[in-house]
Enzyme design. Structure first.
Site, PDB file in Angstrom:
ATOM      1  N   CYS A 182       0.491 -15.129  -6.847  1.00  0.00           N
ATOM      2  CA  CYS A 182       0.632 -16.153  -7.890  1.00  0.00           C
ATOM      3  C   CYS A 182       2.039 -16.759  -7.843  1.00  0.00           C
ATOM      4  O   CYS A 182       3.021 -16.039  -7.942  1.00  0.00           O
ATOM      5  CB  CYS A 182       0.387 -15.579  -9.272  1.00  0.00           C
ATOM      6  SG  CYS A 182       0.718 -16.800 -10.576  1.00  0.00           S
TER       7      CYS A 182
ATOM      8  N   LYS B 145     -11.106 -15.299 -13.421  1.00  0.00           N
ATOM      9  CA  LYS B 145      -9.697 -15.715 -13.553  1.00  0.00           C
ATOM     10  C   LYS B 145      -8.815 -14.478 -13.439  1.00  0.00           C
ATOM     11  O   LYS B 145      -9.087 -13.458 -14.061  1.00  0.00           O
ATOM     12  CB  LYS B 145      -9.477 -16.390 -14.915  1.00  0.00           C
ATOM     13  CG  LYS B 145      -8.003 -16.639 -15.285  1.00  0.00           C
ATOM     14  CD  LYS B 145      -7.337 -17.691 -14.425  1.00  0.00           C
ATOM     15  CE  LYS B 145      -5.842 -17.841 -14.741  1.00  0.00           C
ATOM     16  NZ  LYS B 145      -5.155 -18.725 -13.766  1.00  0.00           N
TER      17      LYS B 145
END
Ligand code: DHB
Length: 309
Positions: free
Chosen positions: A128, A43
């Site tokens: 992101c 992650k």
């Protein structure tokens, strides 16, 4: 065989998880390493642990999913420790994903990696879409040039860059021109299609809470965009830069298409979320079947060999 490599790193299988899906804890990461997958991606980490955005922050549909997680993660040190401890498994690589909220945060984590015993691949996530008030760095080509200039003043290990989808031929030209100027090892195309909106007509509402319902789209919605990005980058990047294809994979045929477009490895996000680690067995089997039928012995036999009319 489904073996592949990126830079100096050997993978026994071309399939990996995509960052973000079932890979936030050491328990989840161990499960991926114990599966058929060629390795795992952690992650995306920030320097400090984060709780992420308010819930509901992920919603699945028949064709994929929308998410605005907001980088919930256990903090950089947690993932670096996992990567250091698991880097010596033959044919299985740990890719350490980082996504600082600023240039300084990214450089701080890259310096720690450089100083650490981790000698695997690092994936710098410049795409992101879910941090309130922040833009996706990789849509600002000069900002990418600056962060990579600062990075390669001290970073001597192997680096990949996670890119967002691009939609214009000039964007492909410009990002490739920037990336070709640096000793990067690979690019990963694509992150989610940022800031989509999924509507529930029954409730007349957005389906996730953060950012008024806007979030990254994954799954079947995005395969053509992912294939186009893999192909467009393969046609423009230095031949020594590898490509990880990510986006819309839920069958062996989808993997076959990504590899035809030029992917060296592929990552599975949304559908791995739906199926868990057994997906790596199923898709490996499906891909081998296609290769057998066509008489291909290795993925290199058809990689990048897409025909055009
Ligand atoms: C998150 C989503 C992304 O697409 C990404 O690249 C990094 C983080 C998130 O919301 O947690």
């Amino acid at each position: 065989s489904l073996k592949a490599n990126i830079g100096d790193y050997q993978f026994d299988n071309v399939l990996l998880n995509a960052a973000g899906i079932r890979c936030a804890t050491t328990d989840e990461l161990d499960k991926i390493l114990d599966s058929q997958a060629g390795g795992c991606v952690t992650k995306s980490a920030t320097p400090e642990p984060r709780k992420g955005n308010e819930s509901p922050r992920m919603k699945a549909t028949a064709l994929g999913c929308i998410n605005s997680m907001g980088l919930p993660n256990h903090g950089f040190d947690y993932y670096l420790k996992f990567a250091e401890a698991n880097q010596n498994k033959a044919g299985k690589q740990v890719i350490l994903s980082i996504a600082g909220l600023s240039v300084d945060q990214n450089l701080e984590m890259l310096k720690k990696i450089q100083a650490s015993s981790f000698d695997g691949l690092t994936e710098l996530n410049l795409s992101c879409p879910n941090i309130k008030g922040e833009s996706q760095i990789a849509y600002d080509f000069e900002a990418v040039r600056e962060i990579l200039t600062d990075t390669f003043k001290f970073f001597k290990k192997q680096l990949g860059i996670k890119l967002p989808p691009y939609f214009d031929m000039h964007q492909f030209d410009r990002i490739a021109e920037v990336l070709n100027g640096f000793p990067i090892t690979y690019v990963n195309a694509i992150n989610s299609v940022g800031n989509g909106l999924i509507v529930n007509p029954e409730t007349e509402s957005a389906v996730i809470k953060p950012k008024g319902g806007f979030g990254g789209i994954g799954g079947q919605y995005i395969k053509p965009t992912a294939l186009a990005n893999v192909r467009a980058l393969r046609l423009r990047l230095r031949p020594d830069i590898s490509i990880i294809g990510t986006g819309g994979i839920r069958s062996g045929q989808d993997v076959f298409e990504h590899i035809l477009c030029g992917a060296n490895l592929v990552q599975i996000g949304t559908q791995f979320g739906f199926e868990g680690t057994k997906i790596f067995d199923r898709i490996s089997r499906e891909l081998k079947e296609i290769m057998d039928k066509k008489g291909y012995q290795s993925v290199a036999d058809f990689r990048g060999k897409l025909k055009t009319l």
